[in-house]
Design a protein around this motif. Structure first.
Motif, mmCIF file in Angstrom:
data_model
loop_
_atom_site.group_PDB
_atom_site.id
_atom_site.type_symbol
_atom_site.label_atom_id
_atom_site.label_comp_id
_atom_site.label_asym_id
_atom_site.label_seq_id
_atom_site.Cartn_x
_atom_site.Cartn_y
_atom_site.Cartn_z
ATOM 1 N N ILE A 109 -27.621 20.444 -40.401
ATOM 2 C CA ILE A 109 -28.296 19.538 -39.462
ATOM 3 C C ILE A 109 -29.489 18.918 -40.175
ATOM 4 C CG2 ILE A 109 -29.542 19.361 -37.283
ATOM 5 C CD1 ILE A 109 -27.862 21.752 -36.307
ATOM 6 N N VAL A 110 -29.462 17.604 -40.337
ATOM 7 C CA VAL A 110 -30.546 16.933 -41.061
ATOM 8 C C VAL A 110 -31.610 16.359 -40.123
ATOM 9 C CG1 VAL A 110 -29.079 16.403 -43.027
ATOM 10 C CG2 VAL A 110 -29.257 14.751 -41.178
ATOM 11 N N TYR A 111 -31.262 16.210 -38.843
ATOM 12 C CA TYR A 111 -32.245 15.731 -37.861
ATOM 13 C C TYR A 111 -31.735 16.060 -36.463
ATOM 14 C CZ TYR A 111 -35.155 12.736 -34.968
ATOM 15 O OH TYR A 111 -36.016 12.278 -34.003
ATOM 16 N N LEU A 116 -30.286 13.091 -29.736
ATOM 17 C CA LEU A 116 -29.196 13.028 -30.711
ATOM 18 C C LEU A 116 -29.357 14.070 -31.805
ATOM 19 C CD1 LEU A 116 -30.469 11.456 -33.455
ATOM 20 C CD2 LEU A 116 -30.468 9.556 -31.828
ATOM 21 N N ILE A 117 -28.319 14.200 -32.596
ATOM 22 C CA ILE A 117 -28.325 15.109 -33.731
ATOM 23 C C ILE A 117 -27.567 14.445 -34.878
ATOM 24 C CG2 ILE A 117 -26.280 16.308 -32.846
ATOM 25 C CD1 ILE A 117 -27.373 18.888 -34.060
ATOM 26 N N VAL A 118 -28.115 14.535 -36.073
ATOM 27 C CA VAL A 118 -27.468 13.973 -37.266
ATOM 28 C C VAL A 118 -27.036 15.128 -38.154
ATOM 29 C CG1 VAL A 118 -27.748 12.524 -39.310
ATOM 30 C CG2 VAL A 118 -28.842 11.868 -37.154
ATOM 31 N N VAL A 119 -25.763 15.116 -38.524
ATOM 32 C CA VAL A 119 -25.170 16.198 -39.307
ATOM 33 C C VAL A 119 -24.637 15.648 -40.627
ATOM 34 C CG1 VAL A 119 -23.298 17.903 -39.374
ATOM 35 C CG2 VAL A 119 -24.548 17.509 -37.251
ATOM 36 N N ASP A 120 -24.822 16.414 -41.692
ATOM 37 C CA ASP A 120 -24.211 16.099 -42.985
ATOM 38 C C ASP A 120 -22.962 16.967 -43.089
ATOM 39 O OD1 ASP A 120 -23.593 15.361 -45.554
ATOM 40 O OD2 ASP A 120 -25.592 15.722 -46.370
ATOM 41 N N LYS A 121 -21.808 16.382 -42.778
ATOM 42 C CA LYS A 121 -20.560 17.152 -42.699
ATOM 43 C C LYS A 121 -20.030 17.511 -44.081
ATOM 44 C CE LYS A 121 -16.361 15.528 -42.068
ATOM 45 N NZ LYS A 121 -15.540 16.392 -42.953
ATOM 46 N N ALA A 122 -19.643 18.757 -44.216
ATOM 47 C CA ALA A 122 -19.053 19.209 -45.476
ATOM 48 C C ALA A 122 -17.594 18.775 -45.558
ATOM 49 C CB ALA A 122 -19.141 20.731 -45.570
ATOM 50 N N PRO A 123 -17.070 18.554 -46.761
ATOM 51 C CA PRO A 123 -15.641 18.241 -46.891
ATOM 52 C C PRO A 123 -14.808 19.424 -46.421
ATOM 53 C CG PRO A 123 -16.608 18.729 -49.038
ATOM 54 C CD PRO A 123 -17.743 18.635 -48.072
ATOM 55 N N GLY A 124 -13.651 19.138 -45.850
ATOM 56 C CA GLY A 124 -12.757 20.189 -45.376
ATOM 57 C C GLY A 124 -12.926 20.538 -43.918
ATOM 58 N N GLY A 136 -12.422 25.613 -35.213
ATOM 59 C CA GLY A 136 -12.981 25.510 -36.551
ATOM 60 C C GLY A 136 -13.501 24.132 -36.893
ATOM 61 N N THR A 137 -13.721 23.304 -35.877
ATOM 62 C CA THR A 137 -14.139 21.925 -36.107
ATOM 63 C C THR A 137 -15.653 21.763 -35.960
ATOM 64 O OG1 THR A 137 -14.016 21.151 -33.810
ATOM 65 C CG2 THR A 137 -11.950 21.219 -35.066
ATOM 66 N N LEU A 138 -16.139 20.585 -36.326
ATOM 67 C CA LEU A 138 -17.556 20.275 -36.170
ATOM 68 C C LEU A 138 -17.970 20.371 -34.707
ATOM 69 C CD1 LEU A 138 -20.270 19.207 -37.287
ATOM 70 C CD2 LEU A 138 -19.378 16.898 -36.959
ATOM 71 N N VAL A 139 -17.127 19.910 -33.807
ATOM 72 C CA VAL A 139 -17.454 19.959 -32.380
ATOM 73 C C VAL A 139 -17.584 21.405 -31.903
ATOM 74 C CG1 VAL A 139 -16.526 19.508 -30.076
ATOM 75 C CG2 VAL A 139 -16.529 17.694 -31.789
ATOM 76 N N THR A 168 -13.401 13.845 -46.010
ATOM 77 C CA THR A 168 -14.518 12.970 -46.356
ATOM 78 C C THR A 168 -15.808 13.679 -45.960
ATOM 79 O OG1 THR A 168 -13.215 10.966 -46.032
ATOM 80 C CG2 THR A 168 -15.609 10.735 -45.953
ATOM 81 N N SER A 169 -16.776 13.683 -46.838
ATOM 82 C CA SER A 169 -18.053 14.329 -46.553
ATOM 83 C C SER A 169 -19.072 13.289 -46.105
ATOM 84 C CB SER A 169 -18.553 15.053 -47.808
ATOM 85 O OG SER A 169 -18.608 14.151 -48.904
ATOM 86 N N GLY A 170 -20.191 13.769 -45.541
ATOM 87 C CA GLY A 170 -21.285 12.845 -45.264
ATOM 88 C C GLY A 170 -21.804 12.838 -43.846
ATOM 89 N N LEU A 171 -22.557 11.787 -43.525
ATOM 90 C CA LEU A 171 -23.397 11.731 -42.333
ATOM 91 C C LEU A 171 -22.674 11.280 -41.067
ATOM 92 C CD1 LEU A 171 -26.473 10.145 -44.092
ATOM 93 C CD2 LEU A 171 -26.356 12.482 -43.200
#
Length: 355
Positions: A109-111, A116-124, A136-139, A168-171
Motif C-alpha cells: 500500500i503506497v497511499y 481511496l487506496i493506492v496499491v503497487d500490485k506484485a506480478p502474479g 488469493g486475489t488483490l480484492v 503485469t505489475s504496478g499501480l
C-alpha cells in the motif's frame, strides 16, 4: 458495448483473470433520449425507474461526481427531466453475487486515506476473483485489510476503478466510497488520468519514439489473443505512444502512454510491429525472437526468462485528481525486482561486446 465502455478493460480481461463470458466491464455508459411525452420528473427518480438495479444513492453519487450529463451539461440530482432531453450517465456496474472472502495476503500500500487506496500490485496476483481464481486475489487482500482496520466496504468490487493483468505489475487505485468510485471513474472514462507503462520488447526499435495506431479486436484464429486490424474492418480504435529508454541490442526498454485502453493494447500493438513483449507467453514472446542462434546466447536468454518469468510489463505511474480535496495526486512505482534483474543481466551480457 460502446467503444468507450471497453476503455475500462485496461490491459487484461482474458485468460486466468476472467474468461470471455465473464468479461463484464467495470462501468456502463447509458445514453438516453427522453420521450417527447415524458412528464417533468427529478432525474434521480427518472434514472432509478429507468435503471432499476441502480440504487438512488448510487445515482446521487454519480450526479455529485459530474457523471450525469443532460444536453451536454452536468446536472444535480434535483434536475427535472424534460421531453426531448439527451441524457448521458456513467455508472458502476451492480456487484457480482460471489462472496468476497477476506484473506491475509501481503500487499504493498503506497497511499491510503478515507476515500481511496493506492496499491503497487506484485506480478502474479490476480486483481479480482473470477474463473479459475476465486481467491488469493488483490480484492481478497483488500477485504482483509479493511476488516482488520475496522473499515466497511460494501462494494463487491472493493471500489475497483481499473485493473491490470495478473502478470503485469504496478499501480492501481481503489475507491473506498461510492462517491470516490464515481469521481475517479469519470477521470478514467475521460482519459484524464496520468499513466505510463514500462515494457521490454524483443528487438532493437528503429526509432527513439513513435506512435502505433491500429484497431484492436479478438483474434479470429486464437480467441485468447487480441489482434490488430489496420484497415479498421474489425476491432476498436487504439493508439499507443512510446519512447525508448534503453537499448540492449536484441531487446529494448520502452515507455508507453495509452491514448486508448483496449484489452492487451500494448501487447497486441508491439507484436503487430514485430516487437513482441519479452517473455509474453500468450503472444509467443517466450521464444527467442531476436539474436544469434548460438548456445551461449540461448543459455543467456533461458537465464533471463528464469529471473523474469512473465511478460515484461509494469504500470509505472499513476496520476489523478483526488475526489475530495480536488488536489492532483501522482505516484511512481520503481521497476520491480524481476525486471531490474533482467536489465542487469542484459547490461552484463553486452558489456564485453562494447569493449
Amino acid at each position: 458495448m460502446s467503444e468507450d465502455q471497453e476503455d475500462f478493460l485496461d490491459e487484461e480481461l482474458l485468460g486466468q483473470e476472467v474468461n470471455e463470458s465473464e468479461a463484464a466491464e467495470l462501468f456502463e455508459h447509458l445514453s438516453i433520449k427522453v420521450d417527447p411525452k415524458q412528464q417533468l420528473l427529478r432525474i434521480d427518480k427518472f434514472l432509478h425507474i429507468f435503471r432499476q438495479n441502480s440504487t438512488r444513492n448510487k445515482i446521487s453519487q454519480a450526479c455529485r461526481a459530474g457523471n450525469v450529463v443532460v444536453n451536454g451539461k452536468p446536472v444535480k440530482q434535483n434536475y427535472r427531466v424534460k421531453p426531448g432531453d439527451q441524457i448521458s450517465v456513467l455508472l458502476a456496474r451492480p456487484p457480482r453475487e460471489n462472496v468476497i472472502i477476506p484473506q491475509d495476503i501481503p500487499i504493498d500500500i503506497v497511499y491510503e486515506d478515507e476515500d481511496l487506496i493506492v496499491v503497487d500490485k506484485a506480478p502474479g496476483m490476480v486483481v479480482h476473483p473470477g474463473h479459475g481464481n476465486w481467491d488469493g486475489t488483490l480484492v481478497n487482500a483488500l477485504a482483509f485489510h479493511f476488516e482488520k482496520n475496522g473499515q466497511k466496504s460494501d462494494l463487491d468490487r472493493v471500489g475497483l476503478v481499473h485493473r491490470i493483468d495478473k502478470d503485469t505489475s504496478g499501480l492501481l487505485v481503489i475507491a473506498k466510497t461510492e462517491y470516490a468510485l464515481s469521481y475517479l471513474a469519470k477521470q478514467f472514462f475521460d482519459r484524464k488520468t496520468k499513466r505510463l507503462y514500462w515494457a521490454f520488447v524483443w528487438g532493437n526499435m528503429a526509432d527513439d519514439h513513435g506512435t502505433i495506431t491500429g484497431n484492436i479486436g479478438r483474434d479470429l484464429k486464437n480467441r485468447m489473443q487480441m489482434a490488430v486490424f489496420e484497415d479498421g474492418s474489425l476491432g476498436k480504435h487504439a493508439v499507443t505512444h512510446y519512447k525508448v529508454i534503453e537499448r540492449f541490442k536484441y531487446m529494448t526498454w520502452v515507455e508507453c502512454k495509452l491514448e486508448t485502453g483496449r484489452t492487451h493494447q500494448i501487447r497486441a500493438h508491439f507484436r503487430h510491429i514485430g516487437h513482441t513483449l519479452f517473455n509474453d507467453s500468450r503472444y509467443e514472446g517466450d521464444q527467442i525472437l531476436k539474436g544469434v542462434n548460438l548456445p551461449k546466447y540461448r543459455q543467456f536468454i533461458k537465464n533471463v526468462f528464469e529471473v523474469l518469468p512473465r511478460q515484461a510489463l509494469h504500470a509505472h505511474t499513476l496520476g489523478f485528481i483526488h475526489p475530495t480535496t480536488k488536489k492532483e495526486m501522482y505516484f511512481e512505482s520503481p521497476m520491480p525486482r524481476d525486471m531490474e534483474a533482467a536489465v542487469q543481466k542484459w547490461r552484463s551480457y553486452l558489456a564485453p561486446q562494447s569493449q
